[in-house]
Design an enzyme around this catalytic site. Structure first.
Site, PDB file in Angstrom:
ATOM      1  N   SER A 137       0.698  -1.282   0.106  1.00  0.00           N
ATOM      2  CA  SER A 137       0.079   0.037  -0.114  1.00  0.00           C
ATOM      3  C   SER A 137       0.739   1.353  -0.023  1.00  0.00           C
ATOM      4  O   SER A 137       0.342   2.416  -0.099  1.00  0.00           O
ATOM      5  CB  SER A 137      -0.926  -0.113   1.362  1.00  0.00           C
ATOM      6  N   HIS A 158      -1.144  -2.472  -7.200  1.00  0.00           N
ATOM      7  CA  HIS A 158      -1.901  -2.349  -6.103  1.00  0.00           C
ATOM      8  C   HIS A 158      -3.395  -2.460  -6.006  1.00  0.00           C
ATOM      9  O   HIS A 158      -4.024  -1.481  -6.632  1.00  0.00           O
ATOM     10  CB  HIS A 158      -1.421  -0.957  -5.547  1.00  0.00           C
ATOM     11  N   GLU A 170      -3.705   0.312  -8.775  1.00  0.00           N
ATOM     12  CA  GLU A 170      -2.535   1.191  -9.342  1.00  0.00           C
ATOM     13  C   GLU A 170      -1.417   0.403  -9.782  1.00  0.00           C
ATOM     14  O   GLU A 170      -1.029  -0.632  -9.061  1.00  0.00           O
ATOM     15  CB  GLU A 170      -2.221   2.049  -8.341  1.00  0.00           C
ATOM     16  N   ASN A 208      -3.679   5.886  -1.480  1.00  0.00           N
ATOM     17  CA  ASN A 208      -3.520   5.863  -0.074  1.00  0.00           C
ATOM     18  C   ASN A 208      -2.949   7.123   0.514  1.00  0.00           C
ATOM     19  O   ASN A 208      -2.742   7.697   1.711  1.00  0.00           O
ATOM     20  CB  ASN A 208      -2.571   4.909   0.518  1.00  0.00           C
TER      21      ASN A 208
HETATM   22  N1  LIG Z   1      -6.316  -4.228   3.499  1.00  0.00           N
HETATM   23  C1  LIG Z   1      -6.423  -3.422   2.557  1.00  0.00           C
HETATM   24  O1  LIG Z   1      -7.230  -2.706   2.650  1.00  0.00           O
HETATM   25  C2  LIG Z   1      -5.213  -3.240   1.536  1.00  0.00           C
HETATM   26  C3  LIG Z   1      -5.471  -2.651   0.579  1.00  0.00           C
HETATM   27  C4  LIG Z   1      -4.572  -2.756  -0.684  1.00  0.00           C
HETATM   28  C5  LIG Z   1      -3.317  -3.106  -0.379  1.00  0.00           C
HETATM   29  N2  LIG Z   1      -2.996  -3.905   0.864  1.00  0.00           N
HETATM   30  C6  LIG Z   1      -1.711  -4.393   0.934  1.00  0.00           C
HETATM   31  O2  LIG Z   1      -1.928  -5.662   0.861  1.00  0.00           O
HETATM   32  C7  LIG Z   1      -0.980  -6.525   1.707  1.00  0.00           C
HETATM   33  C8  LIG Z   1      -1.632  -7.393   2.548  1.00  0.00           C
HETATM   34  O3  LIG Z   1      -2.629  -6.969   3.435  1.00  0.00           O
HETATM   35  P1  LIG Z   1      -3.860  -7.657   4.167  1.00  0.00           P
HETATM   36  O4  LIG Z   1      -4.970  -6.603   4.271  1.00  0.00           O
HETATM   37  O5  LIG Z   1      -4.187  -8.614   2.959  1.00  0.00           O
HETATM   38  O6  LIG Z   1      -3.084  -8.277   5.317  1.00  0.00           O
HETATM   39  P2  LIG Z   1      -3.576  -9.580   6.200  1.00  0.00           P
HETATM   40  O7  LIG Z   1      -3.087  -9.045   7.619  1.00  0.00           O
HETATM   41  O8  LIG Z   1      -4.956  -9.896   6.008  1.00  0.00           O
HETATM   42  O9  LIG Z   1      -2.958 -10.664   5.523  1.00  0.00           O
HETATM   43  C9  LIG Z   1      -1.376 -10.876   5.433  1.00  0.00           C
HETATM   44  C10 LIG Z   1      -0.900 -12.223   5.168  1.00  0.00           C
HETATM   45  O10 LIG Z   1       0.115 -12.287   4.911  1.00  0.00           O
HETATM   46  C11 LIG Z   1       0.655 -13.487   5.729  1.00  0.00           C
HETATM   47  N3  LIG Z   1       2.409 -13.399   5.836  1.00  0.00           N
HETATM   48  C12 LIG Z   1       2.847 -12.705   6.602  1.00  0.00           C
HETATM   49  N4  LIG Z   1       4.268 -12.888   6.484  1.00  0.00           N
HETATM   50  C13 LIG Z   1       4.473 -13.960   5.571  1.00  0.00           C
HETATM   51  C14 LIG Z   1       5.444 -14.628   4.797  1.00  0.00           C
HETATM   52  N5  LIG Z   1       6.714 -14.361   5.174  1.00  0.00           N
HETATM   53  N6  LIG Z   1       5.191 -15.330   3.969  1.00  0.00           N
HETATM   54  C15 LIG Z   1       3.907 -15.857   3.601  1.00  0.00           C
HETATM   55  N7  LIG Z   1       2.633 -15.160   4.173  1.00  0.00           N
HETATM   56  C16 LIG Z   1       3.229 -14.275   5.196  1.00  0.00           C
HETATM   57  C17 LIG Z   1       0.212 -13.584   7.056  1.00  0.00           C
HETATM   58  O11 LIG Z   1       0.111 -14.692   7.415  1.00  0.00           O
HETATM   59  C18 LIG Z   1      -1.320 -13.270   6.451  1.00  0.00           C
HETATM   60  O12 LIG Z   1      -2.084 -14.214   6.221  1.00  0.00           O
HETATM   61  C19 LIG Z   1      -0.139  -5.574   2.589  1.00  0.00           C
HETATM   62  O13 LIG Z   1       1.059  -4.990   1.650  1.00  0.00           O
HETATM   63  C20 LIG Z   1      -1.121  -4.166   2.338  1.00  0.00           C
HETATM   64  O14 LIG Z   1      -0.594  -2.994   2.692  1.00  0.00           O
HETATM   65  C21 LIG Z   1      -4.271  -3.819   1.680  1.00  0.00           C
END
Ligand SMILES: NC(=O)c1ccc[n+]([C@@H]2O[C@H](COP(=O)([O-])OP(=O)(O)OC[C@H]3O[C@@H](n4cnc5c(N)ncnc54)[C@H](O)[C@@H]3O)[C@@H](O)[C@H]2O)c1
Length: 309
Positions: A137, A158, A170, A208
């Site tokens: 993000s 993204h 994005e 963001n």
């Molecule tokens: N939540 C949102 O609205 C949103 C929107 C766009 C982008 N993002 C981005 O997407 C990414 C994930 O966000 P999310 O909301 O899905 O988070 P989340 O906490 O729901 O999921 C993250 C997952 O990654 C796993 N993980 C952590 N370390 C790991 C590793 N070394 N190997 C494999 N898996 C691993 C965790 O176990 C977890 O299941 C982040 O970079 C976030 O910034 C989030």
């Protein structure tokens, strides 16, 4: 809304599946990895998905099945699309299962150290031609690319949450990203029925950079006692026509992710206007991360969400 456009156009004429991208790896089976796997499988690609916690992948596949079935019931996708799409999604216990992927999308926790470690380990297993994308993000694409052996084949991709519903992706080129990677990934994203906005590689990109300071300001508004949780959300829904209030949205995104993005903005742009609100820090320290932990600015454990302040 967006889901109709995205899901209906996936893999349809006018949105050909790019020949260069057939098999897609996804790292991180949280809310974003799950949504990405959903739309990529519906788009006709084979998907392999990995998570630190194997049970997260099991949960992710169950969620995809539930939402795809619901989409079919609503007529957003056809019944006939569901089973083949689900069959295309496989659990990848190790990064060795990503070797023959044409593209790997990293969607793990928003923490630079975590992502750097993943890319360093992952690259040892990949074909030289595999392209890499990160769903970060906020973190610098150029800096993440530099941890790989292929910065020219690395791009920021993204997706927005919830992925099946939201039209936008994005695309962010790092300093070294080559034209072939940019064109192939843009075609790939468009083949999923999504629209692309291109952002330069600056902290938090476009969406963001604008959205998270608004959410952070809403938390300050709560912190300073200007309004209650409900008053703040109501004010922005009815007064600014936002579909969700900012605190409700923060819970939906995940408060840990919100805090990480604010820290990246604060440090990356060296400007005090991005200082994360201490109340946001406190919620994250409490492990009250929003919907994913059932508690954030609202408590989701009962029938209806109840404000926690
Ligand atoms: N939540 C949102 O609205 C949103 C929107 C766009 C982008 N993002 C981005 O997407 C990414 C994930 O966000 P999310 O909301 O899905 O988070 P989340 O906490 O729901 O999921 C993250 C997952 O990654 C796993 N993980 C952590 N370390 C790991 C590793 N070394 N190997 C494999 N898996 C691993 C965790 O176990 C977890 O299941 C982040 O970079 C976030 O910034 C989030």
């Amino acid at each position: 809304m967006g889901m109709n456009v995205a899901a209906k156009s996936a893999g349809k004429p006018g949105h050909p599946i790019p020949q260069s991208i057939k098999k897609v790896g996804i790292i991180g089976a949280g809310q974003m990895g799950t949504g990405i796997a959903h739309v990529v499988a519906l788009g006709g690609h084979d998907v392999v998905i990995n998570d630190l916690k194997p049970e997260a992948v099991e949960e992710s596949i169950r969620t995809i099945e539930k939402y795809m079935t619901r989409q079919a019931e609503k007529g957003i996708i056809s019944e006939a699309q569901v089973a083949p799409a689900l069959e295309r999604i496989k659990f990848a216990p190790t990064f060795g299962d990503f070797a023959d992927c044409d593209l790997v999308i990293e969607a793990a926790t928003e923490d630079e150290a975590v992502k750097r470690k993943i890319f360093t380990e992952l690259c040892k297993h990949l074909n030289p031609s595999t392209m890499l994308a990160t769903n970060t993000s906020s973190i610098s694409i150029t800096r993440l690319a530099s941890t790989t052996d292929r910065p020219e084949r690395f791009i920021g991709m993204h997706y927005m949450n919830p992925v099946p519903l939201m039209e936008l992706v994005e695309l962010i080129r790092g300093i070294a990203t080559d034209d072939d990677t940019f064109v192939a990934t843009r075609e790939f994203v468009e083949s999923l029925g999504k629209n692309v906005a291109v952002s330069e590689d600056f902290p938090a990109f476009i969406v963001n950079r604008i959205l998270l300071p608004m959410i952070n300001e809403a938390v300050y508004t709560l912190y300073e006692g200007v309004g209650t949780v409900e008053a703040i959300d109501k004010a922005m829904k009815l007064g600014a026509h936002h579909p969700m209030g900012p605190l409700e949205l923060a819970d939906f995104i995940g408060l840990d992710t919100c805090l990480s993005v604010m820290q990246v903005l604060y440090e990356g742009l060296s400007d005090s206007k991005y200082r994360p609100c201490p109340l946001l820090v406190k919620y994250v320290e409490a492990g009250w991360l929003g919907r994913k932990t059932n508690r954030g600015f609202y408590d989701y454990r009962g029938e209806t969400p109840v404000p926690t302040r």
